[in-house]
Write a protein that holds these residues in place. Structure first.
Motif, PDB file in Angstrom:
ATOM      1  N   GLY A 148      34.858  52.713  43.373  1.00 36.81           N
ATOM      2  CA  GLY A 148      35.513  52.038  42.265  1.00 36.81           C
ATOM      3  C   GLY A 148      35.301  52.786  40.969  1.00 36.81           C
ATOM      4  N   THR A 149      35.679  52.162  39.878  1.00 36.96           N
ATOM      5  CA  THR A 149      35.532  52.814  38.581  1.00 36.96           C
ATOM      6  C   THR A 149      34.072  53.016  38.197  1.00 36.96           C
ATOM      7  N   ASP A 150      33.201  52.107  38.661  1.00 36.10           N
ATOM      8  CA  ASP A 150      31.785  52.223  38.306  1.00 36.10           C
ATOM      9  C   ASP A 150      30.866  51.726  39.413  1.00 36.10           C
ATOM     10  N   PHE A 151      31.357  51.704  40.645  1.00 36.22           N
ATOM     11  CA  PHE A 151      30.544  51.266  41.773  1.00 36.22           C
ATOM     12  C   PHE A 151      30.999  51.987  43.032  1.00 36.22           C
ATOM     13  N   THR A 152      30.105  52.001  44.026  1.00 39.12           N
ATOM     14  CA  THR A 152      30.437  52.539  45.343  1.00 39.12           C
ATOM     15  C   THR A 152      29.950  51.555  46.387  1.00 39.12           C
ATOM     16  N   MET A 153      30.813  51.231  47.384  1.00 41.81           N
ATOM     17  CA  MET A 153      30.499  50.238  48.404  1.00 41.81           C
ATOM     18  C   MET A 153      30.496  50.884  49.786  1.00 41.81           C
ATOM     19  N   TYR A 154      29.634  50.364  50.654  1.00 44.95           N
ATOM     20  CA  TYR A 154      29.592  50.792  52.052  1.00 44.95           C
ATOM     21  C   TYR A 154      29.600  49.552  52.946  1.00 44.95           C
ATOM     22  N   PRO A 155      30.780  48.982  53.190  1.00 42.95           N
ATOM     23  CA  PRO A 155      30.858  47.742  53.968  1.00 42.95           C
ATOM     24  C   PRO A 155      31.189  47.964  55.447  1.00 42.95           C
ATOM     25  N   VAL A 156      30.595  47.121  56.291  1.00 46.29           N
ATOM     26  CA  VAL A 156      30.934  47.056  57.712  1.00 46.29           C
ATOM     27  C   VAL A 156      30.945  45.590  58.125  1.00 46.29           C
ATOM     28  N   ALA A 157      31.631  45.296  59.216  1.00 46.12           N
ATOM     29  CA  ALA A 157      31.681  43.920  59.713  1.00 46.12           C
ATOM     30  C   ALA A 157      31.892  43.932  61.217  1.00 46.12           C
ATOM     31  N   ASN A 379      62.040  46.348  35.270  1.00 48.85           N
ATOM     32  CA  ASN A 379      60.989  45.567  35.905  1.00 48.85           C
ATOM     33  C   ASN A 379      59.870  45.343  34.901  1.00 48.85           C
ATOM     34  N   VAL A 380      59.584  44.092  34.619  1.00 52.55           N
ATOM     35  CA  VAL A 380      58.539  43.724  33.654  1.00 52.55           C
ATOM     36  C   VAL A 380      57.443  42.976  34.409  1.00 52.55           C
ATOM     37  N   TYR A 381      56.213  43.367  34.198  1.00 53.07           N
ATOM     38  CA  TYR A 381      55.101  42.735  34.916  1.00 53.07           C
ATOM     39  C   TYR A 381      53.816  42.922  34.115  1.00 53.07           C
ATOM     40  N   GLY A 382      52.770  42.254  34.563  1.00 51.52           N
ATOM     41  CA  GLY A 382      51.494  42.340  33.865  1.00 51.52           C
ATOM     42  C   GLY A 382      50.366  42.636  34.821  1.00 51.52           C
ATOM     43  N   SER A 383      49.226  43.010  34.269  1.00 55.88           N
ATOM     44  CA  SER A 383      48.039  43.289  35.071  1.00 55.88           C
ATOM     45  C   SER A 383      46.806  42.918  34.264  1.00 55.88           C
ATOM     46  N   PHE A 384      45.927  42.118  34.895  1.00 54.94           N
ATOM     47  CA  PHE A 384      44.643  41.830  34.272  1.00 54.94           C
ATOM     48  C   PHE A 384      43.560  42.254  35.255  1.00 54.94           C
ATOM     49  N   ASN A 385      42.726  43.178  34.850  1.00 56.36           N
ATOM     50  CA  ASN A 385      41.704  43.747  35.721  1.00 56.36           C
ATOM     51  C   ASN A 385      40.317  43.344  35.232  1.00 56.36           C
ATOM     52  N   PRO A 386      39.672  42.356  35.907  1.00 52.35           N
ATOM     53  CA  PRO A 386      38.340  41.939  35.492  1.00 52.35           C
ATOM     54  C   PRO A 386      37.222  42.705  36.182  1.00 52.35           C
ATOM     55  N   SER A 387      37.553  43.730  36.991  1.00 56.06           N
ATOM     56  CA  SER A 387      36.524  44.436  37.740  1.00 56.06           C
ATOM     57  C   SER A 387      35.945  45.605  36.967  1.00 56.06           C
ATOM     58  N   THR A 388      35.936  45.481  35.649  1.00 60.12           N
ATOM     59  CA  THR A 388      35.228  46.408  34.778  1.00 60.12           C
ATOM     60  C   THR A 388      34.456  45.574  33.762  1.00 60.12           C
ATOM     61  N   GLN A 389      33.469  46.197  33.125  1.00 59.92           N
ATOM     62  CA  GLN A 389      32.649  45.435  32.189  1.00 59.92           C
ATOM     63  C   GLN A 389      33.443  44.965  30.975  1.00 59.92           C
ATOM     64  N   GLN A 390      34.425  45.743  30.586  1.00 55.70           N
ATOM     65  CA  GLN A 390      35.321  45.367  29.503  1.00 55.70           C
ATOM     66  C   GLN A 390      36.744  45.336  30.071  1.00 55.70           C
ATOM     67  N   PRO A 391      37.207  44.154  30.481  1.00 63.59           N
ATOM     68  CA  PRO A 391      38.496  44.047  31.185  1.00 63.59           C
ATOM     69  C   PRO A 391      39.674  44.513  30.345  1.00 63.59           C
ATOM     70  N   ILE A 392      40.744  44.877  31.060  1.00 63.37           N
ATOM     71  CA  ILE A 392      41.988  45.333  30.435  1.00 63.37           C
ATOM     72  C   ILE A 392      43.126  44.406  30.834  1.00 63.37           C
ATOM     73  N   PHE A 393      43.924  44.024  29.844  1.00 64.06           N
ATOM     74  CA  PHE A 393      45.167  43.308  30.111  1.00 64.06           C
ATOM     75  C   PHE A 393      46.309  44.217  29.685  1.00 64.06           C
ATOM     76  N   SER A 394      47.266  44.424  30.602  1.00 65.98           N
ATOM     77  CA  SER A 394      48.391  45.318  30.315  1.00 65.98           C
ATOM     78  C   SER A 394      49.718  44.628  30.579  1.00 65.98           C
ATOM     79  N   ILE A 395      50.691  44.978  29.764  1.00 57.63           N
ATOM     80  CA  ILE A 395      52.071  44.512  29.925  1.00 57.63           C
ATOM     81  C   ILE A 395      52.925  45.754  30.156  1.00 57.63           C
ATOM     82  N   PHE A 396      53.688  45.763  31.257  1.00 61.30           N
ATOM     83  CA  PHE A 396      54.435  46.951  31.648  1.00 61.30           C
ATOM     84  C   PHE A 396      55.939  46.697  31.654  1.00 61.30           C
TER      85      PHE A 396
END
Length: 1020
Positions: A148-157, A379-396
């Protein structure tokens, strides 16, 4: 084949549902209600008391979380400092992941390359690729690694406890004792290395991550995302590309690589996640005894530094590649972006995600409507990304004009100010909330929900908040609802958007031939570097390349391979899972009932026979599927319809497809599938709405229809660039059969059709409306109608009431079945897209070669993918991935994000030789079979099980057929594998292939193709 994935955004489950609330809800859910006491009893019996330690882990807190039907136990390993959360519940699918906080300070992709590399052998498991080996010989339901932007995961199931423990052992050894610290060849393979082309003598870069990111950087969306981060962050980790920029990946040195690993891959910087029904005491003991007790607590500086807020807006322009002769008019992306300075807690995060849904995700959304009405993009859409310490809201806005960038901004500001002043439409807000509440019923329904909860936990845990913060949604949702009348959402707009000075305007412009210019620049750079090398230095590069390939070719010793933990045949279930399917007749309508627990949700698929549609109207059938639900009806305008769909359904969708069936005309059965999902209480309203959409939609709104057609065109153009693999696969399969031709109609032929409608809209509008009405009249009829029900048995009567009412509104007209004729003269094509990598596909027909599919082919698939194609395409060739698979009639080979083309086609052909020389002892064959059975027993929830049951019905597959395939797989021998070489040779010699890739690579191999096509058309 499992593949590594780079994650750039993981949203809360509820947020994901808000972002796609009109999509079909799918999956299974653990039975709710009777767990609390049993979980508590288990905790007490195991001696897990708050404040006390078990195997070095101190239990810090424990609580029941109603929303996820789990008890959350938070531990701290005293000696090493490792954090751990265990979500205890009755889910048999157990999940483990060890996660590290990994900020970056450059664009070399060091953490991404480490993510790949630590899974290339370790102290306890010294084989070159234990990840791949475990993937091919375990019963895993998930195995991966994620950056990720600031993390690394190693998942298994895995659902099998022994298998789960095996996988956990391999992953823990990989992250704490990897071979990377003593073998630089791993960085060269997974990251980058110099390579001298043996034929041309040119010096090149190669490497798995290098080529993966070259593929990424062909996507405008990826380039735009990076540009947005770069515009809003200048002082911290988020200003860099964590996956790695191909221009900078070769700057990564081995010393920096190892230094970064040693800094972050320590227990004190780790967050361990456990989920499901498992023996927690034994699991904690295993981790303590084998790993954590041997490692000391250290101080790790991995805190994500906060970006200092800006005093004024930033404006930034970036370029993305398009073909040299492409028309770049209306091809610009505009985005208005806002950085939130530490949004805190689930209430504000959930509140902002709901706000995004209200503002932009519905047809009635005021900001979306204002921008569309203002003529900004298609095409108009939005994005809110809370998976960072300082989230970003974007309008495209996509497919826009650069000259409209300030108009775009002004419309946004004016609309937001008006909303703050006048408030939101109450009906819209209520509809979005209903969609969110439906989402709460389905958030546990994903069969792999354990992974979803981990993503939610990490969104807070990674920033030193409680890992349960984003797992408890209902209380926050209720609190938000109580504040709506007090202007809750209007205050969020004022605070985080209107009063926010930390924002940017990012413009992403098309650049003709940008990829070709970059390729030439890189070629010149490498040629210049090569010229600067002495003969000794150049000889060393050649020698290093040869040694790397020799190492990659070498087989792991049997002694090392035997160290990997395995299962035995007694761990396998010899019986295939049966999908409950009961055929019934309700008011002369065939019903396929799949009774199972769904927590009050009803999943219903309605299958209309579309084989009566004339061949010259098939593409209008596909257009009909695109526009239904997106145009006004006699009773509702598009805004009202959008609200009704959110309020009364969990999603209504239309899809034109075909099922393969040997008893059908030409071997396939065309269908229009209508999926309608709802809570039991709202199902009658959902079916009433479906009737309104199906039978009373109006296609005569010229502006709306033109906008929809333009949007379809835009989406396909994006798909061709981002999903070249699908285009290549569908076109290759179209060379083999009528069913392949029919399926391929939904790709390039449909896109060409849409482009023609778009370019000649005014002259073709009346004909389009006429054909849509004609196709609707033919398709939505009772003849051949089949409806499936997946839900609680107790709710079936409610379903039949709604179905019977709906059935009375369906016409019962008779139309003749059509016989479709397709042209098979065109084959072996290449499609040129603005990409730096290729997607190579080769296929052949088992059926036309006189062979029948059987379960042993699933084992062959596992062997070829894991032991041959992975090594040849990915490890040695540098492609991000590649594989092969069998369908009931065909064999399909493919590669993706591949720097090669002709070499890959040769690799596919050489699979015959590999099978002829195949050798495996009894233990190795057992491992292959175990992995095969694991792939056959993938996770499926109720919706998926219902869909599988439906597919079995339409394809004529019985439960006995499924069991036969399993028995054949279980009985596979080495000789079966070797004997298949002759069959594969016959199929491969049909010599049918298709490539989607870069202009330079395609043109360099032009002699391979009958036709070279640039699929993306210039707009008029």
């Amino acid at each position: 084949m499992k593949k590594f994935t780079k994650i750039t955004s993981i949203l809360l489950t509820a947020g994901l549902l808000i972002n796609s609330f009109s999509a079909v809800a799918r999956g299974a859910q653990v039975a709710r209600g009777a767990q609390v006491k049993s979980v508590t009893d288990i905790c007490v019996k195991q001696g897990l008391e708050i404040g006390k330690s078990t195997s070095g882990f101190k239990l810090e807190s424990k609580k029941w979380i109603e929303d996820i039907q789990s008890t959350a136990m938070i531990f701290k390993h005293v000696k090493s400092g490792a954090k751990l959360i265990y979500l205890q519940n009755e889910d048999e699918n157990k999940v483990f992941s060890i996660n590290f906080r990994t900020p970056v300070n450059d664009n070399t992709g060091v953490n991404h390359i480490i993510e790949h590399s630590v899974l290339c052998g370790s102290e306890k498991y010294p084989v070159k690729d234990p990840f791949l080996t475990m993937a091919k010989q375990s019963l895993n339901t998930y195995i991966n690694a994620l950056t990720g932007t600031d993390f690394t995961m190693y998942p298994v199931a895995s659902k099998n406890e022994k298998d789960f423990n095996n996988l956990m052992s391999v992953y823990l050894d990989a992250v704490f004792y990897p071979n990377i610290t003593k073998d630089p060849r791993i960085l060269k393979q997974e990251g980058w290395h110099y390579e001298v082309n043996s034929k041309t003598g040119e010096l090149n870069y190669n490497g798995i991550v290098y080529n993966e990111m070259k593929g990424n950087y062909s996507s405008p969306q990826v380039i735009l995302s990076n540009a947005i981060n770069g515009s809003l962050f200048t002082d911290n980790s988020y200003s860099y590309e964590s996956g790695g920029n191909p221009d900078n990946i070769p700057d990564l040195t081995y010393n920096k690589f190892i230094e970064t690993y040693k800094k972050y891959y320590v227990p004190s910087n780790s967050s361990i996640y456990l989920y499901g029904k498992l023996d927690i005491e034994n699991t904690l003991k295993f981790m303590d005894d084998n790993y954590l007790s041997k490692l000391k607590k250290t101080t790790v500086d991995s805190v994500i530094k906060l970006q200092k807020p800006f005093e004024r807006k930033v404006e930034k322009t970036e370029l993305y590649p398009v073909a040299k002769d492409a028309d770049i008019k209306n091809m610009t992306y505009l985005s208005s972006n806002y950085m939130m300075n530490k949004v805190k807690g689930v209430e504000e995060v959930l509140g902002f995600q709901i706000l995004q849904g209200i503002l932009l995700n519905a047809e009635a959304s005021p900001l979306k409507k204002a921008l569309v009405d203002g003529g900004i993009g298609t095409n108009v859409y939005g994005s809110f990304n809370p998976s960072t310490q300082q989230p970003i809201f974007s309008i495209f806005a996509s497919n826009a004009n650069e000259t409209d960038k300030y108009k775009f901004e002004n419309i946004i500001d004016d609309t937001l100010k008006k909303i703050v002043k006048d408030g939101f439409d109450e009906e819209l807000v209520n509809s979005v909330f209903t969609a969110v509440e439906f989402g709460l019923h389905t958030q546990n329904s994903d069969a792999n929900r354990g992974m979803n909860y981990m993503a939610n936990a990490m969104n807070s845990w990674n920033y030193d908040m409680s890992p349960t913060e984003y797992l408890e949604i209902t209380p926050a949702l209720n609190l938000i609802k109580s504040k709506i009348s007090q202007g809750y959402f209007e205050k969020l707009i004022q605070k985080y958007l209107l009063d926010n000075k930390h924002k940017s305007l990012v413009v992403l412009k098309p650049s003709n031939g940008l990829n070709e210019k970059k390729e030439q620049s890189l070629k010149n750079k490498l040629a210049e570097y090569k010229a600067s090398l002495s003969e000794i230095e150049l000889a060393k590069i050649k020698k290093d390349t040869q040694e790397l390939k020799k190492w990659q070719d070498a087989e792991d010793s049997k002694e090392n391979s035997s160290k990997l933990p395995t299962l035995s045949r007694k761990d396998l279930n010899s019986k295939a899972e049966e999908i409950p399917t009961i055929e019934k007749l309700e008011g002369n309508i065939k019903v396929l009932s799949h009774p199972m627990f769904t927590d009050g949700i009803i999943y219903s698929n309605i299958y209309f026979d579309s084989s009566k549609v004339p061949q010259d109207q098939i593409l209008y059938l596909k257009l009909l599927a695109n526009v239904l639900g997106n145009v006004s009806t006699e009773k509702y305008d598009i805004m009202q319809l959008s609200n009704k769909m959110m309020k009364d359904t969990g999603g209504i969708s239309f899809n034109s497809t075909a099922f393969k069936n040997d008893t059908s005309t030409n071997g396939y059965a065309p269908k229009m599938i209508v999926s309608v999902n709802a809570m039991n209480s709202t199902l009658p309203k959902a079916y009433e709405l479906l009737d309104e959409i199906m039978n009373h939609s109006k296609f005569d709104d010229k502006k709306r229809m033109k906008d929809l057609i333009k949007m379809v065109r835009t989406n396909y153009e994006s798909m061709f660039v981002n999903g070249g693999n699908s285009l290549a696969m569908e076109r290759t399969l179209s060379y083999l059969s009528d069913s392949g031709k029919y399926s391929d109609l939904g790709y390039l032929p449909y896109y060409d059709f849409i482009c023609d409608l778009d370019d000649n809209f005014d002259t073709k509008f009346e004909k389009t409306v006429k054909n849509l009405n004609s196709v609707r009249n033919i398709v939505f009829n009772k003849e051949g109608l089949v409806v499936s029900y997946t839900g609680d048995e107790k709710n079936y009567a409610k379903f039949t009431d709604s179905l019977n009412s709906f059935g009375k509104k369906i016409e019962d007209k008779k139309f003749p079945r059509q016989e479709y004729k397709f042209d098979f003269s065109k084959k072996n094509e290449a499609f040129v897209i603005p990409s730096q990598v290729q997607y190579v596909v080769k296929a052949g027909s088992l059926k036309s070669a006189g062979y029948k599919y059987n379960g042993k082919m699933k084992v062959i698939e596992n062997i070829l993918n894991s032991d041959y194609l992975w090594k040849e395409l990915r490890v040695k060739g540098g492609a991000y991935g590649g594989a092969m698979n069998f369908t009931k009639e065909d064999v399909l080979f493919y590669s993706y994000r591949d720097p090669n083309l002709k070499e890959t086609l040769n690799t596919f052909d050489e699979a015959v030789k590999f099978l002829r020389n195949f050798k495996a002892d009894e233990k190795e064959m057992t491992n292959y079979i175990i992995g095969t059975i694991g792939s056959m027993d993938g996770l499926t929830g109720p919706y998926d099980k219902g869909a599988i049951g439906d597919n079995m019905y339409f394809s004529g597959t019985t439960k006995e057929d499924i069991q036969k395939l399993r028995d054949e797989a279980l009985s596979t021998t080495q000789e079966d594998i070797k004997n298949f070489a002759d069959i594969l040779e016959v199929v491969i010699k049909q010599n049918l292939y298709c490539v989607v890739g870069s202009e330079s690579k395609v043109n360099a191999n032009s002699d391979l193709f009958d036709r070279i096509i640039v699929p993306i058309k210039n707009s008029k």
